[in-house]
Design an enzyme around this catalytic site. Structure first.
Site, PDB file in Angstrom:
ATOM      1  N   SER A 124       0.833  -1.209   0.000  1.00 52.50           N
ATOM      2  CA  SER A 124       0.000   0.000   0.000  1.00 52.50           C
ATOM      3  C   SER A 124       0.860   1.249   0.000  1.00 52.50           C
ATOM      4  CB  SER A 124      -0.866  -0.008   1.268  1.00 52.50           C
ATOM      5  OG  SER A 124      -1.467   1.238   1.462  1.00 52.50           O
ATOM      6  N   TYR A 148      -1.745  -0.792  10.649  1.00 54.95           N
ATOM      7  CA  TYR A 148      -2.023  -1.331   9.310  1.00 54.95           C
ATOM      8  C   TYR A 148      -0.825  -1.095   8.386  1.00 54.95           C
ATOM      9  CZ  TYR A 148      -3.773  -1.382   4.528  1.00 54.95           C
ATOM     10  OH  TYR A 148      -3.910  -1.622   3.184  1.00 54.95           O
ATOM     11  N   LYS A 152       2.088  -3.785   6.464  1.00 58.29           N
ATOM     12  CA  LYS A 152       2.454  -3.808   5.035  1.00 58.29           C
ATOM     13  C   LYS A 152       3.960  -3.600   4.883  1.00 58.29           C
ATOM     14  CE  LYS A 152      -1.671  -4.445   3.396  1.00 58.29           C
ATOM     15  NZ  LYS A 152      -2.011  -5.734   2.783  1.00 58.29           N
TER      16      LYS A 152
HETATM   17  N1  UFG Z   1     -12.885  11.809   2.392  1.00 57.17           N
HETATM   18  C1  UFG Z   1     -13.928  12.691   2.596  1.00 57.17           C
HETATM   19  N2  UFG Z   1     -15.117  12.181   3.057  1.00 57.17           N
HETATM   20  C2  UFG Z   1     -15.309  10.857   3.319  1.00 57.17           C
HETATM   21  C3  UFG Z   1     -14.227   9.948   3.109  1.00 57.17           C
HETATM   22  C4  UFG Z   1     -13.030  10.469   2.648  1.00 57.17           C
HETATM   23  O1  UFG Z   1     -13.803  13.884   2.375  1.00 57.17           O
HETATM   24  O2  UFG Z   1     -16.414  10.474   3.751  1.00 57.17           O
HETATM   25  C5  UFG Z   1     -11.612  12.329   1.865  1.00 57.17           C
HETATM   26  C6  UFG Z   1     -10.437  12.089   2.794  1.00 57.17           C
HETATM   27  O3  UFG Z   1     -10.345  13.104   3.756  1.00 57.17           O
HETATM   28  C7  UFG Z   1      -9.279  12.074   1.802  1.00 57.17           C
HETATM   29  C8  UFG Z   1      -9.893  11.464   0.539  1.00 57.17           C
HETATM   30  O4  UFG Z   1     -11.293  11.631   0.677  1.00 57.17           O
HETATM   31  O5  UFG Z   1      -8.856  13.372   1.517  1.00 57.17           O
HETATM   32  C9  UFG Z   1      -9.585   9.991   0.363  1.00 57.17           C
HETATM   33  O6  UFG Z   1      -9.949   9.304   1.564  1.00 57.17           O
HETATM   34  P1  UFG Z   1     -10.129   7.709   1.610  1.00 57.17           P
HETATM   35  O7  UFG Z   1     -10.562   7.361   2.991  1.00 57.17           O
HETATM   36  O8  UFG Z   1     -10.985   7.263   0.481  1.00 57.17           O
HETATM   37  O9  UFG Z   1      -8.670   7.163   1.300  1.00 57.17           O
HETATM   38  P2  UFG Z   1      -7.292   7.399   2.081  1.00 57.17           P
HETATM   39  O10 UFG Z   1      -6.405   8.118   1.129  1.00 57.17           O
HETATM   40  O11 UFG Z   1      -7.471   7.980   3.412  1.00 57.17           O
HETATM   41  O12 UFG Z   1      -6.839   5.888   2.322  1.00 57.17           O
HETATM   42  C10 UFG Z   1      -6.511   5.064   1.228  1.00 57.17           C
HETATM   43  C11 UFG Z   1      -6.940   3.631   1.503  1.00 57.17           C
HETATM   44  C12 UFG Z   1      -6.126   3.032   2.612  1.00 57.17           C
HETATM   45  C13 UFG Z   1      -4.655   3.201   2.340  1.00 57.17           C
HETATM   46  C14 UFG Z   1      -4.327   4.639   2.078  1.00 57.17           C
HETATM   47  C15 UFG Z   1      -2.893   4.761   1.657  1.00 57.17           C
HETATM   48  O13 UFG Z   1      -8.319   3.589   1.816  1.00 57.17           O
HETATM   49  O14 UFG Z   1      -6.402   1.637   2.696  1.00 57.17           O
HETATM   50  O15 UFG Z   1      -5.143   5.140   1.008  1.00 57.17           O
HETATM   51  O16 UFG Z   1      -2.487   6.061   1.554  1.00 57.17           O
HETATM   52  F1  UFG Z   1      -3.911   2.776   3.382  1.00 57.17           F
END
Ligand code: UFG
Length: 339
Positions: A124, A148, A152
């Site tokens: 990841s 997590y 990885k």
């Molecule tokens: N976001 C929102 N509202 C929501 C959910 C997310 O605004 O309801 C925003 C977050 O703040 C972020 C973006 O959307 O800016 C992406 O968020 P995600 O939760 O979809 O993804 P992340 O980048 O936080 O996490 C992802 C994967 C993880 C992994 C990570 C690695 O889900 O499994 O990338 O960087 F570990």
């Protein structure tokens, strides 16, 4: 080539199984169905017209894992089976270390016993953690910030050590950025149990009427429009990255890590606009405060995978949104639970 896919009933595992079958690989899926669903395997069979064998097994059971591998004798393993919630791992570190590390060790023990020399590991972008060197290339040091992420990162080091000890072993860590979208058929997609943490399943559930509105976590980042920026990659592109990795490993050995992403980012607000276009209606959303633990931006350098594996992401954010929307429309409540 016979490939054992662990965690093949999950989101990325099921899409990868489709691409492997379509590329002519012989596939066996193992999954404990704690996160994945058997109906995803049924859908994979329908999409491909192939009878992929399925075994329900918890890979934490070392004896049963080794026995399974002795029976199957795979030429390669694509190892997805793992707990995957960054957030959950903060409050349940022991469960994460136990599950993710033990299942990986048992797969490696089975590989050693059966002489299987190719392992493609579901790593990841989170291994880069809060490293400031964006866009990340594969040489950026690991700096994971959660249990997590550390599972990885640490498993990558285990793979490196095995490659050092055995010069025939090919260990490939694929570092996913933000896998989203769904299979073009709409028959498999991201099927969250409970309230989604991630952006895409939340958006699709709002669009289909299961949730009232999306909360946008922060609009005061130093980004194009203040919202968070991520490197979103279509899950079918990602799945094809695994096919490319296996083809490479047939003729190579040693440890290699590859970023799988588009090499460019979209902001949360840009994604909302693209999704509104795909579904043809406004997506109710409200700007709220930042979510703790979020980074402003996460984007990869994608050149290494293109140069070495001959793979690059082909599908843009519009295609991602169209496919995610088709999946959610066809399965408003996700796939059925039919163990
Ligand atoms: N976001 C929102 N509202 C929501 C959910 C997310 O605004 O309801 C925003 C977050 O703040 C972020 C973006 O959307 O800016 C992406 O968020 P995600 O939760 O979809 O993804 P992340 O980048 O936080 O996490 C992802 C994967 C993880 C992994 C990570 C690695 O889900 O499994 O990338 O960087 F570990």
């Amino acid at each position: 080539m016979k490939v054992l896919v662990t965690g093949g009933a999950g989101f990325i595992g099921s899409h990868t199984t489709v691409e492997l079958l379509e590329a002519g690989f012989d596939v066996v899926v193992v999954d404990d169905l704690s996160l994945g669903k058997y109906s995803a395997i049924e859908a994979v069979r329908k999409i491909t017209g192939k009878e992929v064998p399925f075994v329900k097994l918890d890979l934490k059971d070392e004896k049963a894992t080794i026995e399974l591998m002795e029976e199957i004798k795979p030429d390669a393993v694509v190892h997805f089976a793992a707990y995957k919630s960054v957030h959950e791992s903060i409050s349940q570190p022991l469960e994460y270390y136990k599950n993710n590390m033990e299942s990986g060790f048992n797969v490696l023990a089975g590989m050693k016993k059966t002489g299987c020399r190719i392992l493609v590991f579901s790593s990841s972008a989170t291994v880069y953690g809060d490293n400031p060197e964006i866009p990340f290339d594969e040489s950026v040091p690991h700096a994971p910030t959660t249990a997590y992420g550390r599972t990885k990162s640490q498993f990558e080091f285990v793979m490196r050590d095995i490659c050092t000890a055995d010069e025939n072993f090919a260990g490939i860590a694929l570092r996913y950025f933000n896998p989203v979208g769904a299979h073009e058929s709409g028959m498999i997609g991201e099927d969250s149990r409970g309230i989604p943490n991630s952006l895409f399943p939340y958006i699709t559930q709002v669009a289909v009427g299961r949730r009232e509105k999306l909360f946008v976590f922060g609009n005061d980042y130093d980004t194009v429009d203040g919202s968070g920026v991520r490197d979103f990659i279509h899950v079918t592109d990602l799945a094809r990255g695994h096919v490319a990795a296996l083809k490479w490993a047939e003729h190579n050995s040693g440890f290699e890590a590859f970023n799988l992403g588009q090499g460019k980012g979209e902001s949360v607000l840009e994604v909302i606009a693209a999704f509104e276009k795909a579904c043809g209606k406004p997506l109710p959303h409200e700007i709220v405060g930042r979510r703790s633990g979020d980074v402003p931006a996460s984007i990869c350098k994608a050149e290494k995978a293109e140069k070495v594996l001959g793979w690059k992401a082909e599908m843009d954010i519009d295609k991602i949104c169209q496919d995610a929307w088709r999946w959610q429309k066809m399965n408003p409540n996700g796939l059925k639970d039919n163990e």
